[in-house]
Design an enzyme around this catalytic site. Structure first.
Site, PDB file in Angstrom:
ATOM      1  N   SER A 129       0.821  -1.207   0.000  1.00 54.50           N
ATOM      2  CA  SER A 129       0.000   0.000   0.000  1.00 54.50           C
ATOM      3  C   SER A 129       0.861   1.266   0.000  1.00 54.50           C
ATOM      4  O   SER A 129       1.764   1.378  -0.823  1.00 54.50           O
ATOM      5  CB  SER A 129      -0.932  -0.075   1.203  1.00 54.50           C
ATOM      6  OG  SER A 129      -2.125   0.570   0.912  1.00 54.50           O
ATOM      7  N   LYS A 155       4.375   2.125  -2.218  1.00 58.70           N
ATOM      8  CA  LYS A 155       4.808   3.309  -2.974  1.00 58.70           C
ATOM      9  C   LYS A 155       6.247   3.634  -2.545  1.00 58.70           C
ATOM     10  O   LYS A 155       7.117   3.918  -3.375  1.00 58.70           O
ATOM     11  CB  LYS A 155       3.892   4.509  -2.680  1.00 58.70           C
ATOM     12  CG  LYS A 155       2.378   4.226  -2.851  1.00 58.70           C
ATOM     13  CD  LYS A 155       1.532   5.471  -2.541  1.00 58.70           C
ATOM     14  CE  LYS A 155       0.134   5.224  -1.991  1.00 58.70           C
ATOM     15  NZ  LYS A 155      -0.858   4.608  -2.795  1.00 58.70           N
ATOM     16  N   TRP A 175      -9.945   0.382  -5.341  1.00 59.92           N
ATOM     17  CA  TRP A 175      -9.403   1.712  -5.018  1.00 59.92           C
ATOM     18  C   TRP A 175      -7.973   1.850  -5.563  1.00 59.92           C
ATOM     19  O   TRP A 175      -7.555   2.919  -5.987  1.00 59.92           O
ATOM     20  CB  TRP A 175      -9.442   1.864  -3.492  1.00 59.92           C
ATOM     21  CG  TRP A 175      -8.964   3.161  -2.911  1.00 59.92           C
ATOM     22  CD1 TRP A 175      -7.935   3.310  -2.029  1.00 59.92           C
ATOM     23  CD2 TRP A 175      -9.505   4.466  -3.114  1.00 59.92           C
ATOM     24  NE1 TRP A 175      -7.799   4.631  -1.679  1.00 59.92           N
ATOM     25  CE2 TRP A 175      -8.752   5.372  -2.330  1.00 59.92           C
ATOM     26  CE3 TRP A 175     -10.558   4.967  -3.894  1.00 59.92           C
ATOM     27  CZ2 TRP A 175      -9.014   6.732  -2.296  1.00 59.92           C
ATOM     28  CZ3 TRP A 175     -10.810   6.345  -3.866  1.00 59.92           C
ATOM     29  CH2 TRP A 175     -10.043   7.202  -3.065  1.00 59.92           C
ATOM     30  N   HIS A 209      -7.651  -5.801  -0.130  1.00 54.53           N
ATOM     31  CA  HIS A 209      -6.422  -5.051   0.116  1.00 54.53           C
ATOM     32  C   HIS A 209      -5.740  -5.599   1.376  1.00 54.53           C
ATOM     33  O   HIS A 209      -6.232  -5.404   2.488  1.00 54.53           O
ATOM     34  CB  HIS A 209      -6.842  -3.590   0.326  1.00 54.53           C
ATOM     35  CG  HIS A 209      -5.729  -2.619   0.418  1.00 54.53           C
ATOM     36  ND1 HIS A 209      -4.956  -2.269  -0.661  1.00 54.53           N
ATOM     37  CD2 HIS A 209      -5.253  -1.902   1.464  1.00 54.53           C
ATOM     38  CE1 HIS A 209      -4.078  -1.363  -0.294  1.00 54.53           C
ATOM     39  NE2 HIS A 209      -4.222  -1.128   1.002  1.00 54.53           N
TER      40      HIS A 209
HETATM   41  C1  GCU Z   1      -5.411   4.827   1.534  1.00 55.47           C
HETATM   42  C2  GCU Z   1      -4.794   5.593   0.399  1.00 55.47           C
HETATM   43  C3  GCU Z   1      -3.963   4.678  -0.501  1.00 55.47           C
HETATM   44  C4  GCU Z   1      -2.986   3.884   0.321  1.00 55.47           C
HETATM   45  C5  GCU Z   1      -3.709   3.174   1.434  1.00 55.47           C
HETATM   46  C6  GCU Z   1      -2.795   2.457   2.435  1.00 55.47           C
HETATM   47  O1  GCU Z   1      -6.405   3.974   1.046  1.00 55.47           O
HETATM   48  O2  GCU Z   1      -5.812   6.235  -0.310  1.00 55.47           O
HETATM   49  O3  GCU Z   1      -3.259   5.440  -1.461  1.00 55.47           O
HETATM   50  O4  GCU Z   1      -2.260   2.999  -0.488  1.00 55.47           O
HETATM   51  O5  GCU Z   1      -4.431   4.104   2.208  1.00 55.47           O
HETATM   52  O6  GCU Z   1      -1.636   2.774   2.563  1.00 55.47           O
HETATM   53  O7  GCU Z   1      -3.325   1.604   3.153  1.00 55.47           O
END
Ligand code: GCU
Length: 436
Positions: free
Chosen positions: A276, A280, A367, A417
């Protein structure tokens, strides 16, 4: 704005004032619609027709024909763009950094593993932050490859091992974990162990190195703590517009961990991993630091593996609005303006080439735009081809739970997720063949 001014001031009834009153009321009634976040798009037919920038054509239009031209010319300009306009630049060098192995044992996991705990201290302008690296290594493998990745709630949450102290750093509040004041407690020991298949790694000859991301940079929009403030000049309270947000700070923290890991004689290759937002960070770490032998992005979504121009699920505007501290200030101008981005995230993935790269999605994680994550890996593959490495050959997504594993690998797992044993089984199988 005048202090204590009432929200709604109705004027005495003249014709003009009636008009003004009506306008004021209309604005008030409409403001939730004007200022609300637009609904996320989950309709393929509404994905804009977007020209994707070609990794093998320079910004000035010249074709790239081989890996020398890629490395000397194109890679550099793409890298610079991401560095200045997306994640933000690291402002300077550290004055000092050091490592302290403060705990070590060879009886972890019932004697199967060696455990090491290392404090990493980074100093600049006489200010220091310290964060902890927890390492488990398979005893049967004197020089083991490791997965390095951040955890969300503290090193003590990835294991039941009582020798791992509860983090004292900021953690995100989480009702189900009983965290209400940003402080972790003993009750959170082991709560995230299902996300880290540590025994599977050990049984396959792999180790794990993990860090609590909040010890490097607390995930909140104030920039007063963590890594950023070490670098401030007098009076400065936040990074400059083209300087680093939190993702780049987390990536920097991983690189400094690499400085320790590459000198640990029990460790061979380091594969950087992240889920998540931390996926990144893992991708940006892989792009900025070529010592990472492989890179794994688990459900990293917008600003990670997913293509920004597709506008499916989370968008650049949404992410900058909800998490203003993640990216460089300069990335804000691309919100609702993705067309003007001269790069897209497949080019971030291409910066990892020719090193092995794994992008993973989850079917219910719309998402994060699974298709955008897949297409990004597909479009990055032409850079891998310059090195004779096989990437993703077809723009058709594989079926759910049918991994495609080459130097560039991809799977879409059933479910939501998360990071599951299934994900780790794929990463381990792939790493055995492709990360050497
Ligand atoms: C949120 C956010 C995402 C991210 C996620 C996470 O949903 O919008 O961009 O990847 O959190 O880190 O759990």
């Amino acid at each position: 704005m005048t202090p204590n001014r009432p929200l709604l001031t109705l004027r005495p009834t003249t014709k003009l004032n009636t008009m003004k009153n009506l306008i004021t009321i209309a604005i008030l009634l409409l403001s939730p619609m004007i200022f609300a976040q637009p609904e996320a798009n989950y309709d393929e037919s509404k994905v804009p027709k977007f020209p994707l920038p070609d990794p093998l054509t320079t910004f000035s239009g010249n074709p790239i024909a081989n890996k020398t031209q890629w490395e000397e010319n194109r890679r550099f300009e793409i890298f610079q763009f991401f560095e200045r306009q997306v994640y933000g630049k690291v402002p300077d060098r550290l004055d000092e950094y050091s490592f302290k192995l403060w705990e070590e044992s060879d009886d972890a996991y019932g004697g199967k593993a060696r455990r090491k705990q290392v404090a990493i201290s980074l100093t600049k302008n006489k200010r220091t932050i310290t964060y902890n690296l927890l390492i488990y290594l398979p005893k049967g493998n004197p020089k083991a490859p490791v997965f390095l990745g951040y955890n969300f709630y503290g090193n003590h949450t990835v294991t039941d091992d009582p020798k791992v102290p509860i983090t004292k750093a900021w953690v995100s509040n989480n009702e189900s974990f009983g965290i209400t004041d940003h402080k972790a407690t003993e009750a959170t020991r082991g709560v995230r162990k299902h996300r880290w298949a540590i025994e599977k790694m050990l049984d396959n000859g792999y180790g794990l190195a993990t860090i609590h991301y909040g010890e490097v940079d607390p995930d909140k929009n104030d920039f007063s703590d963590g890594l950023h403030q070490l670098f401030y000049k007098d009076g400065q309270v936040k990074p400059k517009t083209n300087e680093w947000g939190s993702i780049a700070a987390w990536a920097f923290g991983l690189s400094k961990a690499m400085d320790y890991l590459e000198n640990d004689t029990n460790i061979s290759d380091v594969i950087v991993f992240g889920h998540s937002r931390l996926g990144k960070a893992a991708l940006w770490a892989g792009a900025t630091d070529k010592r990472f032998a492989g890179v794994i992005s688990n459900n990293s979504g917008c600003g990670g593996a997913a293509l920004s121009k597709r506008k499916f699920g989370e968008t650049v505007a949404r992410i900058n609005n909800s998490f203003p501290h993640w990216f460089a200030g300069s990335f804000k101008k691309y919100g609702n303006n993705e067309r003007t981005l001269p790069v897209d995230q497949h080019q971030l993935l291409a910066l990892v080439a020719p090193r092995p790269l794994y992008v993973a999605s989850a079917a219910e994680d719309r998402w994060a735009d699974p298709k955008g994550e897949f297409l990004s890996a597909y479009h990055a593959s032409k850079v891998y081809a310059l090195y004779g490495k096989q990437g993703i050959d077809s723009p058709e997504m594989p079926a759910i739970d049918q991994p495609l594993q080459n130097t560039v690998a991809y799977h879409i797992r059933s479910g939501k997720h998360d990071v599951t044993d299934y994900d780790w089984e794929q990463y381990i199988t792939w790493a055995k063949t492709f990360v050497k």
